[in-house]
Motif scaffolding. Sequence first.
Motif, short mmCIF file in Angstrom:
data_model
loop_
_atom_site.label_atom_id
_atom_site.label_comp_id
_atom_site.label_asym_id
_atom_site.label_seq_id
_atom_site.Cartn_x
_atom_site.Cartn_y
_atom_site.Cartn_z
N CYS A 78 6.44 -7.41 8.36
CA CYS A 78 5.65 -7.08 7.17
C CYS A 78 5.64 -5.57 6.95
O CYS A 78 5.51 -4.79 7.90
CB CYS A 78 4.22 -7.60 7.33
SG CYS A 78 3.19 -7.38 5.86
N THR A 110 1.74 -11.22 9.32
CA THR A 110 1.49 -10.48 8.08
C THR A 110 0.77 -9.16 8.34
O THR A 110 0.31 -8.51 7.41
CB THR A 110 0.68 -11.33 7.08
OG1 THR A 110 -0.59 -11.65 7.66
CG2 THR A 110 1.43 -12.58 6.66
N HIS A 148 -5.25 -8.58 7.24
CA HIS A 148 -3.99 -9.10 7.77
C HIS A 148 -3.78 -8.80 9.26
O HIS A 148 -2.85 -9.34 9.85
CB HIS A 148 -2.81 -8.55 6.96
CG HIS A 148 -2.71 -9.17 5.61
ND1 HIS A 148 -1.96 -10.28 5.35
CD2 HIS A 148 -3.31 -8.84 4.43
CE1 HIS A 148 -2.08 -10.61 4.07
NE2 HIS A 148 -2.89 -9.74 3.51
N ARG A 186 13.38 -5.88 -0.68
CA ARG A 186 13.84 -7.28 -0.74
C ARG A 186 15.36 -7.35 -0.73
O ARG A 186 15.95 -8.17 -0.02
CB ARG A 186 13.28 -7.97 -1.97
CG ARG A 186 11.84 -8.35 -1.82
CD ARG A 186 11.38 -9.34 -2.87
NE ARG A 186 9.97 -9.60 -2.70
CZ ARG A 186 9.02 -9.13 -3.50
NH1 ARG A 186 9.33 -8.41 -4.55
NH2 ARG A 186 7.76 -9.39 -3.26
N SER A 232 11.99 -6.64 5.23
CA SER A 232 10.76 -7.28 5.68
C SER A 232 10.70 -8.73 5.23
O SER A 232 11.17 -9.07 4.15
CB SER A 232 9.54 -6.57 5.06
OG SER A 232 9.36 -5.31 5.61
N ASP A 233 10.07 -9.55 6.06
CA ASP A 233 9.81 -10.92 5.65
C ASP A 233 8.74 -10.94 4.56
O ASP A 233 8.76 -11.80 3.69
CB ASP A 233 9.33 -11.75 6.84
CG ASP A 233 10.44 -11.95 7.88
OD1 ASP A 233 11.62 -12.00 7.48
OD2 ASP A 233 10.12 -12.04 9.07
N GLU A 234 7.81 -9.98 4.62
CA GLU A 234 6.74 -9.91 3.63
C GLU A 234 6.46 -8.46 3.27
O GLU A 234 6.52 -7.58 4.13
CB GLU A 234 5.46 -10.56 4.16
CG GLU A 234 4.35 -10.57 3.16
CD GLU A 234 3.27 -11.60 3.45
OE1 GLU A 234 2.26 -11.57 2.73
OE2 GLU A 234 3.42 -12.40 4.38
#
Length: 141
Positions: free
Chosen positions: A6, A57, A49, A25, A30-32
């Motif tokens: 994250c 997260t 988070h 992206r 990052s995944d999030e």
Amino acid sequence: MASISCTLLVDDDDTTNYLNQALLRRMAVSDEVLVAVNGQQALDLLHAHCERPTSSTCPALVLLDMNMPRMNGFEFLQAYAQRPAWENPKVVIIMLTTSLNPHDVALMQGLPIAGYLTKPLTRDKVNQVLQEHFSPSPAAQ
């Protein structure tokens, strides 16, 4: 899987946030990606988070704008440093700025940040941060 679970973007400019999110992206960094528009909102997101330090997260990277209304980057760092250590995740904080004013650069030298970058954020700058702070050390390979 991305290098970082994250990333938290902290900037009051919607266009900058949109472009930085798109870049991260595209690069699958990052995944999030979480977004805050000021330092107070960033602190609130970290609190929400990172309640469990192992949360996927909880940001591992914070890209922090220097100049924002309500709570700027300097004020965020002061508030972050005053929180109990168990509330603060292990995070790499990179200050983003449009200023190369020697006074601003001098102020950043004494802050609990891993470094600073001038805006705009680019693929090369992101790769530099990833290499310096998130690549396995040669001994670990």
